[in-house]
Design a protein around this motif. Structure first.
Motif, PDB file in Angstrom:
ATOM      1  N   PHE A   1      13.359 -35.896  55.168  1.00  0.00           N
ATOM      2  CA  PHE A   1      13.344 -35.966  53.687  1.00  0.00           C
ATOM      3  C   PHE A   1      13.182 -34.476  53.383  1.00  0.00           C
ATOM      4  N   ILE A   2      12.350 -33.481  53.820  1.00  0.00           N
ATOM      5  CA  ILE A   2      12.378 -32.395  53.321  1.00  0.00           C
ATOM      6  C   ILE A   2      13.613 -31.631  53.559  1.00  0.00           C
ATOM      7  N   GLU A   3      14.271 -31.595  54.782  1.00  0.00           N
ATOM      8  CA  GLU A   3      15.500 -30.929  54.884  1.00  0.00           C
ATOM      9  C   GLU A   3      16.725 -31.633  54.048  1.00  0.00           C
ATOM     10  N   LEU A   4      16.565 -32.917  53.590  1.00  0.00           N
ATOM     11  CA  LEU A   4      17.612 -33.313  52.530  1.00  0.00           C
ATOM     12  C   LEU A   4      17.199 -33.031  51.250  1.00  0.00           C
ATOM     13  N   GLY A   5      16.029 -32.111  50.870  1.00  0.00           N
ATOM     14  CA  GLY A   5      15.709 -31.943  49.519  1.00  0.00           C
ATOM     15  C   GLY A   5      15.219 -33.119  48.884  1.00  0.00           C
ATOM     16  N   LEU A   6      14.741 -34.457  49.593  1.00  0.00           N
ATOM     17  CA  LEU A   6      14.186 -35.332  49.038  1.00  0.00           C
ATOM     18  C   LEU A   6      12.673 -35.516  49.032  1.00  0.00           C
ATOM     19  N   GLN A   7      12.049 -36.270  47.863  1.00  0.00           N
ATOM     20  CA  GLN A   7      10.702 -36.400  48.095  1.00  0.00           C
ATOM     21  C   GLN A   7      10.231 -37.748  48.234  1.00  0.00           C
ATOM     22  N   LEU A   8       9.387 -37.809  49.559  1.00  0.00           N
ATOM     23  CA  LEU A   8       8.961 -39.167  49.864  1.00  0.00           C
ATOM     24  C   LEU A   8       8.136 -39.954  48.893  1.00  0.00           C
ATOM     25  N   THR A   9       7.657 -39.421  47.960  1.00  0.00           N
ATOM     26  CA  THR A   9       6.912 -39.952  46.971  1.00  0.00           C
ATOM     27  C   THR A   9       7.713 -40.491  45.722  1.00  0.00           C
ATOM     28  N   ASP A  10       9.184 -40.374  45.890  1.00  0.00           N
ATOM     29  CA  ASP A  10      10.205 -41.066  45.076  1.00  0.00           C
ATOM     30  C   ASP A  10      10.487 -42.257  45.881  1.00  0.00           C
ATOM     31  N   TYR A  11      10.203 -42.653  46.963  1.00  0.00           N
ATOM     32  CA  TYR A  11      10.333 -43.908  47.631  1.00  0.00           C
ATOM     33  C   TYR A  11       9.295 -44.734  48.033  1.00  0.00           C
ATOM     34  N   GLN A  12       9.462 -46.188  48.037  1.00  0.00           N
ATOM     35  CA  GLN A  12       8.411 -46.809  48.686  1.00  0.00           C
ATOM     36  C   GLN A  12       8.765 -47.031  50.142  1.00  0.00           C
ATOM     37  N   LEU A  13       7.673 -46.549  50.728  1.00  0.00           N
ATOM     38  CA  LEU A  13       7.661 -46.602  52.284  1.00  0.00           C
ATOM     39  C   LEU A  13       6.917 -47.791  52.654  1.00  0.00           C
ATOM     40  N   ILE A  14       7.541 -48.806  53.562  1.00  0.00           N
ATOM     41  CA  ILE A  14       6.992 -50.244  54.092  1.00  0.00           C
ATOM     42  C   ILE A  14       7.010 -49.925  55.788  1.00  0.00           C
ATOM     43  N   PHE A  15       5.970 -50.134  56.432  1.00  0.00           N
ATOM     44  CA  PHE A  15       6.271 -50.119  57.655  1.00  0.00           C
ATOM     45  C   PHE A  15       6.082 -51.633  58.386  1.00  0.00           C
ATOM     46  N   CYS A  16       6.635 -51.939  59.301  1.00  0.00           N
ATOM     47  CA  CYS A  16       6.862 -53.446  59.679  1.00  0.00           C
ATOM     48  C   CYS A  16       6.978 -53.672  61.026  1.00  0.00           C
ATOM     49  N   VAL A  17       5.842 -54.435  61.685  1.00  0.00           N
ATOM     50  CA  VAL A  17       5.853 -54.696  62.933  1.00  0.00           C
ATOM     51  C   VAL A  17       6.460 -56.080  63.079  1.00  0.00           C
ATOM     52  N   VAL A  18       7.086 -56.568  64.069  1.00  0.00           N
ATOM     53  CA  VAL A  18       7.838 -57.849  64.141  1.00  0.00           C
ATOM     54  C   VAL A  18       7.629 -58.229  65.692  1.00  0.00           C
ATOM     55  N   HIS A  19       7.140 -59.218  66.094  1.00  0.00           N
ATOM     56  CA  HIS A  19       6.835 -59.798  67.133  1.00  0.00           C
ATOM     57  C   HIS A  19       7.157 -61.018  67.273  1.00  0.00           C
ATOM     58  N   LYS A  20       7.222 -61.537  68.838  1.00  0.00           N
ATOM     59  CA  LYS A  20       7.569 -63.109  68.965  1.00  0.00           C
ATOM     60  C   LYS A  20       6.503 -64.116  68.446  1.00  0.00           C
TER      61      LYS A  20
END
Length: 166
Positions: free
Chosen positions: A81-100
């Motif tokens: 994101f830094i390299e692309l000139g984007l701010q992480l704070t402008d995005y909603q980050l969602i971490f998902c773990v999917v298991h059997k």
């Protein structure tokens, strides 16, 4: 999107939203010492889903490995994101773990226990694998969703894409 090379199978195959093999991106950026990372990035508007697919049952998933993937993956994503000139704070980050999940015969045998597990994880939305510490304002991710592939189909896919064939 979720290829298990050891068993040559997929938990989820296609999406109409842009998804990326994050493992390959991380490997290309760091060929000598590859950090851990979630399997897939899915972009939907200003939401970024970092999804880790585990082709095993919950009790066999190593929480330490999941934490490492979350932390290292977040660091690499931040750098991109830094390299692309984007701010992480402008995005909603969602971490998902999917298991059997359980198969039907196991489900019938463990019906009472299963209802308690479902209530605790679906309705109270508790992040499994000791990931609650990474969730919330000013932390790594805005939301953390952890559950079996059936729950992923129903809950996650409603948020990402109702026609995702998993």
């Amino acid at each position: 999107m979720s290829h298990d090379s050891n068993n040559n199978e997929y938990l989820c195959q296609n999406t109409t939203y842009k998804s990326y093999n994050f493992d390959e991106i991380v490997k290309a950026r760091n060929p000598k010492c590859t950090p851990a990372s979630p399997d897939t990035l899915i972009f939907k508007g200003n939401k970024v889903y970092c999804v880790e697919f585990k082709n095993s049952f919950k009790k066999r998933v190593d929480a330490g490995v999941i934490k490492k993937k979350l932390e290292d993956g977040y660091k690499v994503l931040s750098e991109i994101f830094i390299e692309l000139g984007l701010q992480l704070t402008d995005y909603q980050l969602i971490f998902c773990v999917v298991h059997k999940g359980f198969n039907e015969s196991e489900l019938e045998k463990k019906e009472t226990k299963w209802r308690k597990i479902r209530y605790r994880t679906e309705y109270k939305r508790i992040a499994q694998f000791d990931l609650e510490q990474y969730k919330g304002k000013g932390k790594y991710f805005d939301d953390i969703l952890t559950n079996d592939v059936d729950f992923f189909r129903k809950e996650f896919i409603e948020k990402i894409n109702p026609t995702l064939p998993c």
